[in-house]
Design an enzyme around this catalytic site. Structure first.
Site, PDB file in Angstrom:
ATOM      1  NE  ARG A   1       4.039  28.820   0.453  1.00  0.00           N
ATOM      2  CZ  ARG A   1       3.901  28.724   1.777  1.00  0.00           C
ATOM      3  NH1 ARG A   1       4.952  28.482   2.537  1.00  0.00           N
ATOM      4  NH2 ARG A   1       2.708  28.866   2.336  1.00  0.00           N
TER       5      ARG A   1
ATOM      6  CD  GLN B   1       0.737  -1.370  11.317  1.00  0.00           C
ATOM      7  OE1 GLN B   1       0.768  -2.233  12.178  1.00  0.00           O
ATOM      8  NE2 GLN B   1       0.632  -1.664  10.035  1.00  0.00           N
TER       9      GLN B   1
ATOM     10  NE  ARG C   1      -3.226  -2.540  -2.281  1.00  0.00           N
ATOM     11  CZ  ARG C   1      -2.115  -3.273  -2.222  1.00  0.00           C
ATOM     12  NH1 ARG C   1      -2.030  -4.258  -1.333  1.00  0.00           N
ATOM     13  NH2 ARG C   1      -1.101  -3.036  -3.025  1.00  0.00           N
TER      14      ARG C   1
ATOM     15  CG  HIS D   1      -8.567  -6.711   3.947  1.00  0.00           C
ATOM     16  ND1 HIS D   1      -7.502  -6.047   3.386  1.00  0.00           N
ATOM     17  CD2 HIS D   1      -8.742  -7.831   3.183  1.00  0.00           C
ATOM     18  CE1 HIS D   1      -7.045  -6.741   2.353  1.00  0.00           C
ATOM     19  NE2 HIS D   1      -7.783  -7.823   2.207  1.00  0.00           N
TER      20      HIS D   1
ATOM     21  CE  LYS E   1      -8.103  -1.550   8.235  1.00  0.00           C
ATOM     22  NZ  LYS E   1      -8.229  -2.377   7.030  1.00  0.00           N
TER      23      LYS E   1
ATOM     24  CG  HIS F   1     -11.015  -0.215   4.267  1.00  0.00           C
ATOM     25  ND1 HIS F   1      -9.751  -0.364   3.743  1.00  0.00           N
ATOM     26  CD2 HIS F   1     -11.466   0.996   3.844  1.00  0.00           C
ATOM     27  CE1 HIS F   1      -9.447   0.723   3.049  1.00  0.00           C
ATOM     28  NE2 HIS F   1     -10.472   1.558   3.093  1.00  0.00           N
TER      29      HIS F   1
ATOM     30  CE1 TYR G   1      -5.686   1.052   4.156  1.00  0.00           C
ATOM     31  CE2 TYR G   1      -3.453   1.507   3.410  1.00  0.00           C
ATOM     32  CZ  TYR G   1      -4.691   0.938   3.200  1.00  0.00           C
ATOM     33  OH  TYR G   1      -4.923   0.250   2.044  1.00  0.00           O
TER      34      TYR G   1
ATOM     35  CD  GLU H   1      -6.010  -7.419  10.209  1.00  0.00           C
ATOM     36  OE1 GLU H   1      -6.716  -7.096   9.249  1.00  0.00           O
ATOM     37  OE2 GLU H   1      -5.864  -6.712  11.215  1.00  0.00           O
TER      38      GLU H   1
ATOM     39  NE  ARG I   1      -6.216 -11.252   3.905  1.00  0.00           N
ATOM     40  CZ  ARG I   1      -5.935 -10.135   4.551  1.00  0.00           C
ATOM     41  NH1 ARG I   1      -4.875  -9.427   4.238  1.00  0.00           N
ATOM     42  NH2 ARG I   1      -6.715  -9.722   5.527  1.00  0.00           N
ATOM     43  CG  ASP I   2      -8.341  -9.588  -0.643  1.00  0.00           C
ATOM     44  OD1 ASP I   2      -8.441  -9.971   0.542  1.00  0.00           O
ATOM     45  OD2 ASP I   2      -7.802  -8.516  -0.963  1.00  0.00           O
TER      46      ASP I   2
END
Length: 198
Positions: free
Chosen positions: A23, A47, A59, A62, A72, A119, A132, A143, A168-169
């Site tokens: 399967r 979260q 990404r 952070h 995380k 991260h 996450y 943050e 931002r980054d």
């Protein structure tokens, strides 16, 4: 479940057992007992979210204010990514050190990083989905980010990709600048969150 601590203390690679039959496959990325036995404390769940990224998307790096910080556990449920953990804890013996793990829905590996660690990842395929589990809810005021291309870090981004980076980054400070500005978490404060780690 196999667990390996990365070169950054407080970060772990989890390699779960994969049960396959005609399967398909079934895998448990996270079980409370295996997690607690490996890292010495339970994962508080504040979260759960996921991101979808085009190939070449970077990404991070952070991190969140400590306390409370944001631990995380990261998996890749579609596509492929190179996940990177950076020690941002001022006073840590491994400050500025990083390690990386390739995540995909074939190996089903996951990476866990404690509060105070940075991260980042790069998507290696289109439609890469990172999932996450976070210890705290997203708090934009707490943050922060570090330049993912800071030459002092020398993160292992593949050279053959066109990078897609948020404003931002792209405008984030380098590690030394963030340290001078007092923006980085303290190793002692982070360590106090999980005293068993010593």
């Amino acid at each position: 479940m196999k667990v390996r601590e990365l070169a950054v203390p407080g970060a772990y690679e989890f390699s779960p057992d994969v049960h396959r039959d005609e399967r398909g496959a079934f895998v448990a990325h996270y079980t409370a007992s295996a997690f607690s036995a490996a890292v010495g404390h339970p994962l508080r769940l504040g979260q759960n979210h996921h991101s979808v990224s085009r190939r070449g998307t970077v990404r991070g790096v952070h991190y969140a204010d400590v306390p409370p910080g944001q631990a995380k556990m990261v998996t890749c449920v579609s596509g492929e990514l190179l996940d990177v953990v950076v020690d941002l804890r001022v006073g840590s013996a491994t400050f500025g050190r990083w390690d990386s793990v390739r995540l995909d829905p074939v190996s089903y590996r996951a990476v866990y990083l404690e509060e105070g660690l940075g991260h980042a990842f790069i998507a290696l395929r289109d439609d890469t989905v990172a999932a996450y589990l976070n210890s705290e809810e997203y708090n934009p005021g707490a943050e922060h980010e570090i330049d993912p291309f800071d030459p002092a870090l020398g993160l292992p981004w593949p050279k053959d990709l066109e990078y897609l980076v948020s404003e931002r980054d792209r405008n984030a400070p380098g590690l030394a600048e963030a340290e001078r500005a007092g923006l980085l978490p303290s190793y002692e404060v982070c360590r106090a969150l999980h005293p068993r780690r010593g």
